[in-house]
Write a protein that holds these residues in place. Structure first.
Motif, PDB file in Angstrom:
ATOM      1  N   SER A  48       4.528  12.717  10.645  1.00 48.36           N
ATOM      2  CA  SER A  48       3.310  12.585   9.846  1.00 48.36           C
ATOM      3  C   SER A  48       2.499  11.349  10.208  1.00 48.36           C
ATOM      4  CB  SER A  48       3.659  12.531   8.354  1.00 48.36           C
ATOM      5  OG  SER A  48       4.256  13.727   7.939  1.00 48.36           O
ATOM      6  N   LEU A  49       3.076  10.466  11.021  1.00 47.16           N
ATOM      7  CA  LEU A  49       2.379   9.226  11.381  1.00 47.16           C
ATOM      8  C   LEU A  49       3.047   8.588  12.589  1.00 47.16           C
ATOM      9  CD1 LEU A  49       0.314   6.914  10.630  1.00 47.16           C
ATOM     10  CD2 LEU A  49       2.145   5.918   9.254  1.00 47.16           C
ATOM     11  N   VAL A  50       2.231   7.974  13.437  1.00 47.34           N
ATOM     12  CA  VAL A  50       2.732   7.148  14.538  1.00 47.34           C
ATOM     13  C   VAL A  50       2.191   5.734  14.344  1.00 47.34           C
ATOM     14  CG1 VAL A  50       2.768   6.735  17.032  1.00 47.34           C
ATOM     15  CG2 VAL A  50       2.835   9.080  16.150  1.00 47.34           C
ATOM     16  N   TYR A  73      -2.044  15.779  16.462  1.00 47.11           N
ATOM     17  CA  TYR A  73      -3.169  15.400  15.612  1.00 47.11           C
ATOM     18  C   TYR A  73      -2.791  14.441  14.490  1.00 47.11           C
ATOM     19  CZ  TYR A  73      -5.063  19.539  17.891  1.00 47.11           C
ATOM     20  OH  TYR A  73      -5.469  20.456  18.827  1.00 47.11           O
ATOM     21  N   MET A  74      -1.503  14.121  14.344  1.00 43.23           N
ATOM     22  CA  MET A  74      -1.109  13.231  13.254  1.00 43.23           C
ATOM     23  C   MET A  74      -1.787  11.870  13.392  1.00 43.23           C
ATOM     24  SD  MET A  74       1.150  13.027  15.898  1.00 43.23           S
ATOM     25  CE  MET A  74       2.488  14.170  15.549  1.00 43.23           C
ATOM     26  N   PRO A  75      -2.008  11.155  12.280  1.00 42.85           N
ATOM     27  CA  PRO A  75      -2.690   9.858  12.365  1.00 42.85           C
ATOM     28  C   PRO A  75      -1.904   8.832  13.176  1.00 42.85           C
ATOM     29  CG  PRO A  75      -1.829  10.235  10.155  1.00 42.85           C
ATOM     30  CD  PRO A  75      -1.668  11.517  10.896  1.00 42.85           C
ATOM     31  N   ILE A  76      -2.649   7.923  13.790  1.00 41.41           N
ATOM     32  CA  ILE A  76      -2.055   6.840  14.577  1.00 41.41           C
ATOM     33  C   ILE A  76      -2.561   5.510  14.040  1.00 41.41           C
ATOM     34  CG2 ILE A  76      -1.932   5.756  16.854  1.00 41.41           C
ATOM     35  CD1 ILE A  76      -2.203   8.537  18.081  1.00 41.41           C
ATOM     36  N   LEU A  77      -1.635   4.659  13.662  1.00 41.46           N
ATOM     37  CA  LEU A  77      -1.949   3.316  13.184  1.00 41.46           C
ATOM     38  C   LEU A  77      -1.582   2.322  14.270  1.00 41.46           C
ATOM     39  CD1 LEU A  77      -2.652   1.190  10.994  1.00 41.46           C
ATOM     40  CD2 LEU A  77      -0.281   1.390  10.190  1.00 41.46           C
ATOM     41  N   LYS A 106       3.730  -7.063   4.124  1.00 36.64           N
ATOM     42  CA  LYS A 106       4.433  -5.825   3.811  1.00 36.64           C
ATOM     43  C   LYS A 106       3.583  -4.923   2.923  1.00 36.64           C
ATOM     44  CE  LYS A 106       9.045  -7.909   4.058  1.00 36.64           C
ATOM     45  NZ  LYS A 106      10.306  -8.215   3.300  1.00 36.64           N
ATOM     46  N   VAL A 107       2.896  -5.529   1.981  1.00 36.60           N
ATOM     47  CA  VAL A 107       2.065  -4.763   1.056  1.00 36.60           C
ATOM     48  C   VAL A 107       0.944  -4.042   1.810  1.00 36.60           C
ATOM     49  CG1 VAL A 107       0.445  -4.920  -0.876  1.00 36.60           C
ATOM     50  CG2 VAL A 107       2.569  -6.242  -0.914  1.00 36.60           C
ATOM     51  N   GLU A 108       0.320  -4.747   2.748  1.00 36.58           N
ATOM     52  CA  GLU A 108      -0.780  -4.147   3.497  1.00 36.58           C
ATOM     53  C   GLU A 108      -0.288  -3.011   4.385  1.00 36.58           C
ATOM     54  OE1 GLU A 108      -4.697  -5.483   6.097  1.00 36.58           O
ATOM     55  OE2 GLU A 108      -3.014  -6.876   5.913  1.00 36.58           O
ATOM     56  N   LEU A 109       0.840  -3.206   5.042  1.00 32.81           N
ATOM     57  CA  LEU A 109       1.378  -2.146   5.897  1.00 32.81           C
ATOM     58  C   LEU A 109       1.700  -0.905   5.071  1.00 32.81           C
ATOM     59  CD1 LEU A 109       2.484  -1.036   8.551  1.00 32.81           C
ATOM     60  CD2 LEU A 109       4.660  -2.159   8.035  1.00 32.81           C
ATOM     61  N   LEU A 110       2.369  -1.084   3.942  1.00 32.20           N
ATOM     62  CA  LEU A 110       2.730   0.056   3.105  1.00 32.20           C
ATOM     63  C   LEU A 110       1.488   0.779   2.586  1.00 32.20           C
ATOM     64  CD1 LEU A 110       5.723  -1.421   1.055  1.00 32.20           C
ATOM     65  CD2 LEU A 110       5.821   0.302   2.869  1.00 32.20           C
ATOM     66  N   ALA A 111       0.456   0.012   2.264  1.00 36.43           N
ATOM     67  CA  ALA A 111      -0.775   0.620   1.767  1.00 36.43           C
ATOM     68  C   ALA A 111      -1.443   1.463   2.850  1.00 36.43           C
ATOM     69  CB  ALA A 111      -1.726  -0.467   1.275  1.00 36.43           C
ATOM     70  N   ARG A 112      -1.485   0.942   4.082  1.00 29.05           N
ATOM     71  CA  ARG A 112      -2.106   1.679   5.189  1.00 29.05           C
ATOM     72  C   ARG A 112      -1.310   2.952   5.486  1.00 29.05           C
ATOM     73  NH1 ARG A 112      -5.598  -1.533   8.406  1.00 29.05           N
ATOM     74  NH2 ARG A 112      -6.418  -3.162   7.040  1.00 29.05           N
ATOM     75  N   VAL A 113       0.013   2.831   5.520  1.00 26.61           N
ATOM     76  CA  VAL A 113       0.872   3.978   5.814  1.00 26.61           C
ATOM     77  C   VAL A 113       0.691   5.067   4.758  1.00 26.61           C
ATOM     78  CG1 VAL A 113       3.274   4.760   5.877  1.00 26.61           C
ATOM     79  CG2 VAL A 113       2.588   2.715   7.143  1.00 26.61           C
ATOM     80  N   SER A 114       0.735   4.682   3.498  1.00 28.12           N
ATOM     81  CA  SER A 114       0.591   5.639   2.409  1.00 28.12           C
ATOM     82  C   SER A 114      -0.764   6.331   2.461  1.00 28.12           C
ATOM     83  CB  SER A 114       0.759   4.924   1.069  1.00 28.12           C
ATOM     84  OG  SER A 114       0.526   5.804  -0.004  1.00 28.12           O
ATOM     85  N   SER A 115      -1.812   5.564   2.730  1.00 26.84           N
ATOM     86  CA  SER A 115      -3.165   6.119   2.773  1.00 26.84           C
ATOM     87  C   SER A 115      -3.323   7.112   3.918  1.00 26.84           C
ATOM     88  CB  SER A 115      -4.182   4.985   2.900  1.00 26.84           C
ATOM     89  OG  SER A 115      -5.489   5.489   2.982  1.00 26.84           O
ATOM     90  N   LEU A 116      -2.839   6.749   5.104  1.00 24.28           N
ATOM     91  CA  LEU A 116      -2.978   7.620   6.270  1.00 24.28           C
ATOM     92  C   LEU A 116      -2.204   8.930   6.093  1.00 24.28           C
ATOM     93  CD1 LEU A 116      -2.730   4.963   9.113  1.00 24.28           C
ATOM     94  CD2 LEU A 116      -4.699   6.439   8.660  1.00 24.28           C
TER      95      LEU A 116
END
Length: 232
Positions: A48-50, A73-77, A106-116
């Protein structure tokens, strides 16, 4: 509860393990890769994410992203130690969905992952739960059930953000969308002026793939001072 699979690609063992441990603690299924070749051999449609580091030996993240987008097509961060507008633009122009500068919290990474992942799941559901299979705009044919776009029988490969941007405009013909409208509709987050560059990169990428140019715009119209629309 479904466990979403995430691939973390970083040659730095300390960073890679830190990201894996953090995401695993949040109930994600996380696989690590130390190089581009390892990542490409592991990756399949179940992810679901890379999360992809830009600076890697042998093959960097930008080249890896290009290879991923040939099939998936999965999102790439992107994770990047660089902090220039050119680097950000290149990251997004090759098919990346977002970027995070090192060092990150850590908070920012988790937020980006969850959003994507949330946006990707919405994108998948939107493409599957539709009343009509095809949408036609001029010589474009959009298969809503598979989220595939064709131009004169040739498929145009779009990222999930590009596809959602196209469908936002297609589903609302002649309606002018400001950057604020676009961001809040697609990202499902509150708009802030700082995201303008991010939005513009995705719009440019989509228009380029569709064949729109500064000299001849066929699909997405730029209504000066107001926003963007598709005329029908």
């Amino acid at each position: 509860m479904e466990k979403y699979k995430i691939l973390v690609v970083d040659d730095d063992k300390e960073i890679r393990n830190a990201v894996i441990n953090l995401l695993s603690s949040e109930n994600y299924m996380v696989i690590g890769a130390t190089s581009a070749n390892d990542a490409l051999s592991i990756l399949d449609e179940t992810y679901s994410l890379v999360i992809l580091d830009i600076m890697m030996p042998e093959k960097d993240g930008v080249s890896t992203c290009i290879d991923i987008r040939k099939k998936y097509y999965m999102p790439i961060l992107f994770l990047t130690a660089k902090n220039t507008e050119d680097d950000k633009h290149i990251s997004l122009s090759v098919g990346g969905d977002d970027f995070l500068e090192k060092p990150f919290s850590k908070v920012e990474l988790l937020a980006r992952v969850s959003s994507l992942i949330r946006r990707y799941r919405i994108y998948q559901n939107d493409s599957q739960d539709c009343d009509e299979k095809y949408v036609y705009i001029k010589d474009l044919k959009i298969d809503k059930q598979t989220a595939r776009v064709f131009k004169e029988k040739e498929e145009i490969l779009l990222t999930n953000i590009e596809y959602k941007l196209l469908m936002l405009l297609v589903n609302n013909p002649n309606k002018i969308f400001t950057l604020e409208n676009i961001y809040e509709s697609i990202w499902n987050e509150r708009y802030d002026y700082s995201v303008n560059a991010l939005i513009m990169v995705h719009i440019r990428n989509l228009r380029k793939k569709l064949g729109d140019t500064s000299r001849g715009t066929k699909y997405i119209k730029n209504i000066w001072g107001r926003g963007y629309c598709i005329e029908k």
